[in-house]
Write a protein that holds these residues in place. Structure first.
Motif, PDB file in Angstrom:
ATOM      1  N   LEU A 175       0.825  -1.200   0.000  1.00  0.00           N
ATOM      2  CA  LEU A 175       0.000   0.000   0.000  1.00  0.00           C
ATOM      3  C   LEU A 175       0.862   1.254   0.000  1.00  0.00           C
ATOM      4  N   VAL A 176       1.855   1.288   0.873  1.00  0.00           N
ATOM      5  CA  VAL A 176       2.730   2.465   0.958  1.00  0.00           C
ATOM      6  C   VAL A 176       3.420   2.705  -0.377  1.00  0.00           C
ATOM      7  N   GLN A 177       3.842   1.624  -1.030  1.00  0.00           N
ATOM      8  CA  GLN A 177       4.465   1.765  -2.349  1.00  0.00           C
ATOM      9  C   GLN A 177       3.477   2.335  -3.366  1.00  0.00           C
ATOM     10  N   CYS A 178       2.242   1.829  -3.355  1.00  0.00           N
ATOM     11  CA  CYS A 178       1.219   2.334  -4.281  1.00  0.00           C
ATOM     12  C   CYS A 178       0.947   3.814  -4.047  1.00  0.00           C
ATOM     13  N   LEU A 179       0.816   4.197  -2.783  1.00  0.00           N
ATOM     14  CA  LEU A 179       0.539   5.598  -2.460  1.00  0.00           C
ATOM     15  C   LEU A 179       1.723   6.489  -2.819  1.00  0.00           C
ATOM     16  N   GLY A 180       2.934   5.985  -2.598  1.00  0.00           N
ATOM     17  CA  GLY A 180       4.111   6.749  -2.979  1.00  0.00           C
ATOM     18  C   GLY A 180       4.152   7.008  -4.476  1.00  0.00           C
ATOM     19  N   GLU A 181       3.765   6.015  -5.258  1.00  0.00           N
ATOM     20  CA  GLU A 181       3.710   6.177  -6.710  1.00  0.00           C
ATOM     21  C   GLU A 181       2.676   7.240  -7.092  1.00  0.00           C
TER      22      GLU A 181
END
Length: 262
Positions: free
Chosen positions: A40-46
């Motif tokens: 999730l954190v990776q998706c939001l960072g993107e």
């Protein structure tokens, strides 16, 4: 990342990807801890980098905070946020009532505080986390170090009157040393096999001196998003008794997979 993602990782990714669509600019969002929450954190960072999403993230652990900062999320504390629009987190088990067992990553105390300080909680999980009855996953209980043997003994004694199948109370270790939470406490893992009455058990555990918090999340989760290895994602909203299923086309050369590998 070279090669194809394992089905379990695809399931976690698509659940996280679907959950990320609930985050809007201007929100204050609790960010969970664990392998699915990391997706999730990776998706939001993107989304922050490529779509201009602007929101404040409140991490539930030091590990999540480090990752969130790395991918460009604006991180604040819960004290600064005061109240959150949304918390998105993973789970170790969930049942039909959306009662959860959390704490496999050792962060259930902060996770519960952050989740209950939110308007809504969304849980993201792969399909293996859905169970008919909670308890196959050990129930974590955070306890203070002082008087640990007494607390451990009292928990074991209390379990003799509970509707559970197992009663082993084991201190969590990290190598040859006790596992220590971000709050400086220890964790006792309760190997119960089956929990017949989660609400009663939670109340009884938290009455024992030395216990800080247990990993049962009751009446906290509003939405569960379940990912599957074939790219399907099922969403269930318990507040209005709705659900839907969507299909994601997962590309193995997606940049987000490279980020996870790093």
């Amino acid at each position: 990342m070279s090669g194809e993602l394992a089905p379990i990782d695809k399931a976690k990714f698509v659940a996280a990807k679907q959950a990320s669509e609930f985050v809007e600019s201007g929100m204050k969002v609790g960010l969970g801890t664990g392998s699915t929450a990391e997706w999730l954190v990776q998706c939001l960072g993107e989304m922050v980098r490529e779509e201009g999403l602007k929101f404040k993230g409140v991490p539930t652990s030091k590990r999540t905070a480090l990752l969130a900062k790395k991918v460009g999320i604006d991180v604040i504390t819960l004290d600064e946020a005061k109240w959150l629009d949304l918390t998105i987190d993973g789970t170790d088990e969930f049942d039909a009532d959306l009662t959860l067992i959390k704490g496999g990553g050792g962060a259930h105390l902060r996770e519960k505080i952050v989740a209950t300080a939110s308007d809504r909680m969304i849980v993201i999980a792969d399909a293996t986390k859905k169970v008919d009855t909670l308890g196959a996953f050990p129930l974590p209980v955070e306890v203070i170090p002082f008087g640990l043997p007494v607390t451990q003994g009292l928990i074991g004694e209390m379990l003799t009157s509970m509707d559970v199948l197992g009663r082993d109370v084991v201190q969590r270790m990290q190598g040859d040393q006790p596992y220590v939470t971000d709050e400086g406490n220890f964790i006792l893992d309760l190997h119960l096999k089956r929990i017949g009455n989660p609400r009663q058990l939670s109340l009884m555990i938290n009455q024992i001196p030395g216990v800080v918090e247990n990993g049962l999340f009751i009446d906290v989760c509003d939405v569960v998003i379940v990912g599957y290895g074939d790219g399907r994602v099922a969403t269930r909203d318990i507040t209005n008794d709705t659900g839907n299923v969507v299909q994601f086309d997962v590309l193995d050369d997606d940049n987000i997979f490279v980020d996870i590998a790093d």
